[in-house]
Enzyme design. Structure first.
Site: not given
Length: 761
Positions: A184, A48
């Site tokens: 995360k 990404e």
């Protein structure tokens, strides 16, 4: 428009960039390295780019992006970093493109999820792709494995706010394997795992235990339903999902390396504080702005101590993904699918904008092994060695270079170049056509059935142990079987903007070709090919300038090297041609008006060159003088001077000479430029120094000139490379970089060539 895109790409992207192609008309550009890997079943890992645009400060973001790609390569896999540049989705970003996305001062870079892609492409925006967008794009182009840092998820308080990352829903509907360090740590891990279960996403811990990792630390208190600890097992699971036809993704959660796990507690405390602050200041309610803000705040609170952990975990997941991809590739059948590189057309391709006419061949190169320096092969016997086959032929090489560049400028670029060349009904002909198809080139220009007694063109070269040519046999007789009627009919049907041809054609065919194009005002480009063959154009020049009936240059462009220039200069003055004694030559030379001011400017230019470099040899060898003498026959000359660079001689005529940008130009010795204004035309002489290279890096010199011409043709064919001084500079510099790139490739035309060949190579 196409020329503008070509220039932008040339200016923005540096060495290592490549041709790209449009996937079924979509604005998705795939680098040839990635495309080649996918075609041949080699392992590829998607990466990404939001981590570059919004995840880390500059220059750490760029350094990390390059390091992550290096980790993937260390496993034998190919990295494919994905992003959006100027409204084009790019799969396989190169360094200079990564630099654009890593620019911390560019506030226009957008964080792009699935929902944002259409708008960003439609509005010509640039930005980094999130896990959701990267997963979607990777799946579209056929990349099954993707490495990232931390997955998005359900935000804390998400049961009230419904703030759920699109990463989760994307994994629920896209068949891709994502390797991450868990989710995360700013998120609600428990609810994220529940949501993934609802979406049908397979969650697997990649490590020694089933503990689901927590980004900065290996433990969260949550267990994954599955666990693997080897790339082979992970690859088997991905393959099984593919065989089952599952449309949902797989998440491999890999804990951060042990040496960085010790900092987890302190970093997590900063994370918790940053989350509280985001709730207090309202950032948490601002959608996609929340995560980048929190991560930046964590970096501030830890005084940068979180960044090494961020880097370590993404490098780790990239390495694991590369290993899994390598094992997965072993499980796949080794088939090259033509449909993966060449979209099936439901209707005939559109008329071509650029014709390239001449030789297409297969080069057979043999080189012995186990010989000492100076030792020769024994006669009347075979010897162990290496034999390689590769596509060749001047026209074919030029067409490939032009195709690689043109196809990246627009979705229609792959159909703009038409190679016109004869092939036989044999294995070699099949190889030539098959190679063109794999490159995405048009094949409707191959001429068959011209003479069934002739085979396709082959050049058999024998090299010594040091790689120097010792002898060889070239069979190009089929090229001489081309008749002018076939070519003229094709040009008449397509009405191209530019027709290029090499000197392998017979003189009478070249003459007919030049006359036909001249009468229909189609610009022509002559590539002399070699010193002996360069004179094949003279028959056409003689016919076109007979009795002074033709008042302009018969050929618009030519690209001789120094030796070919000298040969042409000698032959136009010699019997039986004696072209410099004709009224045509005298009328054009008279119009140039090369009087005292020209001679003074030429002296200034020569003095400048001798004071700054050894390129004064250009004048000692008489290159400017020979070039000017040839301008009545070739309106624009791009002279390839090897280590001395490129020397351009042009005759600007018509409206461009009267009121165009060149009419306002003057001689500028410091810019290696001479401009002399005649009666109704302008003479331009300009020198471009060679781009410095390390001789030890040179792999192959056979395709440098062809790459130069292919790039130049693209710029000219898409509009005109000569309308302004700036456009000429850009066109020549891009062409020089294309030539330079080929020097580093084992192939005649570098697979990495595209419009993004930069001046900064």
């Amino acid at each position: 428009m196409l020329l503008r895109l070509h220039r932008q790409a040339c200016l923005k992207v540096s060495r290592g960039w490549h041709r790209s192609y449009s996937l079924l008309g979509a604005p998705i550009d795939v680098s040839p390295e990635v495309q080649h890997a996918l075609q041949h079943g080699s392992p590829v890992v998607a990466l990404e780019s939001t981590i570059i645009t919004h995840g880390m400060p500059h220059p750490t973001n760029l350094q990390t992006a390059l390091s992550v790609e290096s980790k993937v390569r260390s496993t034998g896999s190919i990295p494919a970093t994905i992003g959006v540049l100027a409204g084009r989705v790019v799969v396989g970003l190169q360094r200079s493109q990564l630099e654009i996305l890593a620019d911390g001062y560019n506030l226009d870079l957008v964080k792009l999820s699935r929902r944002d892609l259409a708008a960003a492409v439609g509005l010509g925006k640039s930005g980094g792709t999130t896990i959701a967008a990267t997963s979607l794009i990777a799946s579209l182009v056929g990349i099954p494995i993707f490495a990232t840092g931390g997955l998005g998820g359900v935000h804390r308080g998400g049961e009230i706010s419904w703030d759920v990352s699109a990463d989760l829903t994307e994994l629920g509907r896209t068949p891709i394997a994502v390797v991450s360090a868990g989710v995360k740590s700013i998120l609600d891990i428990g609810r994220t795992l529940e949501y993934l279960e609802t979406q049908g996403v397979t969650v697997i811990t990649y490590g020694p235990t089933s503990e689901f990792p927590g980004f900065y630390g290996p433990k969260t208190g949550y267990q994954s339903p599955w666990r693997v600890d080897s790339p082979e097992t992970a690859a088997e699971i991905i393959s099984a999902g593919q065989r089952l036809g599952l449309k949902s993704g797989i998440l491999f959660a890999a804990p951060i390396p042990d040496e960085h796990a010790g900092a987890a507690e302190g970093i997590q405390a900063a994370v918790d504080r940053a989350v509280r602050e985001s709730e207090e200041n309202g950032i948490s309610k601002r959608g996609k702005e929340a995560t980048p803000w929190i991560l930046r705040r964590v970096g501030e609170l830890t005084q940068g101590r979180s960044i090494p952990s961020n880097i370590a975990l993404i490098e780790n997941t990239a390495y694991i993904a590369g290993r899994i991809a390598a094992e997965y590739a072993k499980l796949q059948p080794r088939v090259t699918k033509e449909s993966s590189s060449t979209p099936v057309l439901s209707q005939p391709p559109p008329p071509a904008a650029l014709f390239v006419i001449g030789a297409a061949a297969i080069d057979v190169i043999s080189q012995p092994t186990n010989l000492s320096a100076g030792q020769t092969l024994p006669a009347h016997s075979t010897h162990p060695g290496k034999v390689t086959f590769s596509p060749g032929g001047v026209a074919r090489n030029i067409a490939e270079a032009a195709h690689r560049i043109s196809s990246s400028s627009s979705k229609s670029g792959s159909h703009e170049i038409l190679l016109v060349s004869p092939i036989g009904d044999d294995l070699v002909g099949s190889l030539i056509v098959d190679n063109a198809r794999k490159l995405g080139m048009r094949t409707d220009g191959f001429l068959t059935g011209l003479d069934r007694t002739l085979g396709s063109a082959v050049c058999n070269m024998h090299l010594d142990i040091a790689g120097s040519l010792t002898t060889g046999v070239a069979d190009m007789s089929i090229v001489e079987a081309i008749d002018s009627h076939s070519i003229v009919d094709m040009i008449n049907a397509h009405r191209p903007r530019l027709v290029a041809f090499d000197a392998n054609l017979k003189p009478d065919v070249i003459s007919s070709l030049v006359q036909f194009c001249s009468h229909r005002q189609i610009p022509t480009f002559f590539e002399p090919t070699s010193v002996p063959k360069s004179g094949s154009i003279l028959h056409g020049l003689t016919d076109m300038t007979d009795d002074g009936r033709f008042v302009s240059s018969p050929v618009t462009f030519a690209s001789p090297n120094q030796l070919e220039l000298s040969q042409l200069f000698q032959e136009i003055q010699s019997s039986p041609h004696d072209l410099t004694s004709r009224s045509h030559w005298w009328s054009i030379m008279d119009d140039l008006g090369l009087a005292e001011q020209y001679r003074s400017d030429l002296t200034l230019l020569s003095k400048y060159l001798v004071s700054t470099s050894q390129e004064f040899n250009l004048f000692q060898k008489g290159i400017p003088q020979m070039a000017i003498s040839l301008l009545p026959f070739f309106q624009h000359l791009f002279i390839k001077c090897g280590e001395m660079g490129v020397f351009v001689a042009m005759r600007i005529v018509g409206e461009a000479a009267l009121s165009g940008d060149w009419s306002h130009e003057r001689t500028r010795p410091d810019q290696r430029q001479l401009v002399s204004k005649g009666k109704s035309s302008i003479l331009v002489l300009k020198h471009y120094p060679a781009i410095p290279i390390n001789r030890e890096d040179i792999v192959n010199v056979t395709g440098a000139g062809d790459s130069f011409v292919g790039s130049l043709l693209t710029a000219i064919g898409q509009n005109s490379a000569l309308n302004t001084p700036q456009s000429l500079d850009e066109a020549v510099e891009c062409a020089q970089n294309a030539a330079r790139l080929s020097l580093f490739s084992a192939d005649a035309i570098s697979p990495l060539l595209c419009s993004a060949v930069s001046k900064r190579m």
